[in-house]
Enzyme design. Structure first.
Site, PDB file in Angstrom:
ATOM      1  N   LYS A   1      -0.559 -30.922 -28.089  1.00 28.01           N
ATOM      2  CA  LYS A   1       0.648 -30.997 -28.898  1.00 28.01           C
ATOM      3  C   LYS A   1       0.318 -31.386 -30.334  1.00 28.01           C
ATOM      4  O   LYS A   1      -0.494 -32.285 -30.575  1.00 28.01           O
ATOM      5  CB  LYS A   1       1.644 -31.988 -28.284  1.00 28.01           C
ATOM      6  CG  LYS A   1       2.241 -31.478 -26.972  1.00 28.01           C
ATOM      7  CD  LYS A   1       3.288 -32.429 -26.418  1.00 28.01           C
ATOM      8  CE  LYS A   1       3.890 -31.891 -25.121  1.00 28.01           C
ATOM      9  NZ  LYS A   1       4.737 -30.706 -25.356  1.00 28.01           N
TER      10      LYS A   1
ATOM     11  N   LYS B   1      10.919 -23.141 -18.201  1.00 34.63           N
ATOM     12  CA  LYS B   1      10.857 -24.379 -17.428  1.00 34.63           C
ATOM     13  C   LYS B   1      11.909 -24.292 -16.328  1.00 34.63           C
ATOM     14  O   LYS B   1      13.093 -24.563 -16.570  1.00 34.63           O
ATOM     15  CB  LYS B   1      11.111 -25.581 -18.338  1.00 34.63           C
ATOM     16  CG  LYS B   1       9.997 -25.844 -19.346  1.00 34.63           C
ATOM     17  CD  LYS B   1      10.352 -27.005 -20.258  1.00 34.63           C
ATOM     18  CE  LYS B   1       9.121 -27.543 -20.986  1.00 34.63           C
ATOM     19  NZ  LYS B   1       8.446 -26.537 -21.800  1.00 34.63           N
TER      20      LYS B   1
END
Length: 339
Positions: free
Chosen positions: A159, A263
């Site tokens: 990230k 997701k």
């Protein structure tokens, strides 16, 4: 058909805070739900919201469950509002767990197996190569990647958009120097870059053959994302922009040709997600929301089914179990005793 409903909120701590451009995440909250049919068969589901991704909050989900009667029908399960996508997934997956042919689970109340539905993915030679292992942010990634590599991971996710771009680029260059040449690396900005920093990162990504850059710009900058996708060789992926089925349909219709990160636990209705994949072939990456084994099993079942419709066979973003203390075999029984 009528089912008896029971539910129990849970909270589990991350081993270390998960840092993203949305802030630090210290613990995962959610709800385990149980459906029991008229002859005593049980189905389990999980509601695992991420409100900063556009789902309902855990409090809203608890209120929804609390306002339902103790006995619910199939029609009620399939009429949950779109504003509650994590609830849609949790209830429908519990219904599927109850009504579908059995998977290798232990029988009896509260005794769902913690063994994933597809052990070949997480066990045996090269099993974890099917998943992308999530690295810690910052300089800690320089040490952690090797532990994950030894476990079998061959794709890594890191990230960005959290520290200064100069600091992150310096760490990034050290990371790619250390990774084996056969490793794949994907970056995730969680919408935390601006136009200038996104261009700077993409120039670097093109030099190092990064698998893709995930959600470089905020959700409200779709036109700029389209523009970026046409000027660099590194593929871009939408994540926060396509968190729910409604968003997925919207951006597909607006012409997104890049990668879609799905997701399952917050996407919404599994039934509607199946319909979308049967009608449209997209480049999809399926990803975890740090759910428990209950939601993970349901999400992996659905992801494995839908991956057959995807344009590419990419590593799934479910390499996150190392972020939590391993669940005990009787964790569900223990949770249920606290109700």
């Amino acid at each position: 058909m009528i089912y008896r409903l029971a539910f129990c909120p849970y909270q589990k701590q991350f081993k270390r805070p998960l840092s993203t451009s949305h802030g630090n995440w210290y613990h995962r909250e959610g709800i385990i739900i149980r459906l029991t049919d008229e002859i005593g068969n049980i189905g389990w589901g999980e509601i695992a919201p991420i409100p900063w991704f556009g789902s309902e909050s855990c409090e809203e989900a608890v209120n929804f469950c609390g306002n339902l009667p103790e006995e619910i029908t199939t029609e009620m399960i399939f009429s949950i509002p779109f504003k509650l996508p994590a609830c849609q997934f949790g209830f429908e997956s519990a219904w599927e767990d109850l009504t579908s042919p059995p998977t290798p689970l232990l029988q009896g109340e509260g005794s769902k197996s913690i063994t994933p539905p597809f052990p070949r993915r997480e066990g045996g030679s090269g099993g974890l190569g099917q998943f992308a292992g999530l690295l810690p942010t910052g300089i800690a990634a320089l040490e952690e990647w090797e532990n994950l590599w030894q476990q079998g991971y061959r794709t890594f996710k890191w990230k960005i958009g959290i520290a200064s771009i100069e600091e992150e680029i310096d760490i990034f260059q050290q990371l790619v120097d250390r990774l084996p040449s056969s490793a794949k690396l994907r970056l995730d900005a969680n919408g935390g870059l601006n136009w200038q920093s996104a261009n700077e990162w993409l120039k670097i990504c093109d030099k190092f053959a990064i698998e893709f850059l995930e959600q470089p710009l905020p959700v409200n900058e779709f036109d700029a994302m389209l523009d970026l996708s046409q000027h660099y060789s590194t593929p871009l992926a939408l994540d926060e922009s396509v968190a729910t089925i409604t968003q997925l349909q919207t951006y597909y219709q607006q012409g997104w040709q890049g990668i879609f990160v799905i997701k399952p636990c917050i996407a919404g209705s599994p039934k509607l997600l199946r319909q979308f994949f049967q009608q449209h072939q997209i480049d999809a990456v399926f990803s975890s929301v740090f759910e428990t084994t209950i939601g993970r099993e349901s999400a992996l079942n659905l992801a494995t089914e839908l991956s057959h419709f995807s344009q590419r066979n990419r590593a799934m973003g479910f390499g996150v179990k190392h972020w939590f203390i391993e669940e005990e075999t009787n964790w569900l029984d223990n949770l249920w005793k606290t109700r």
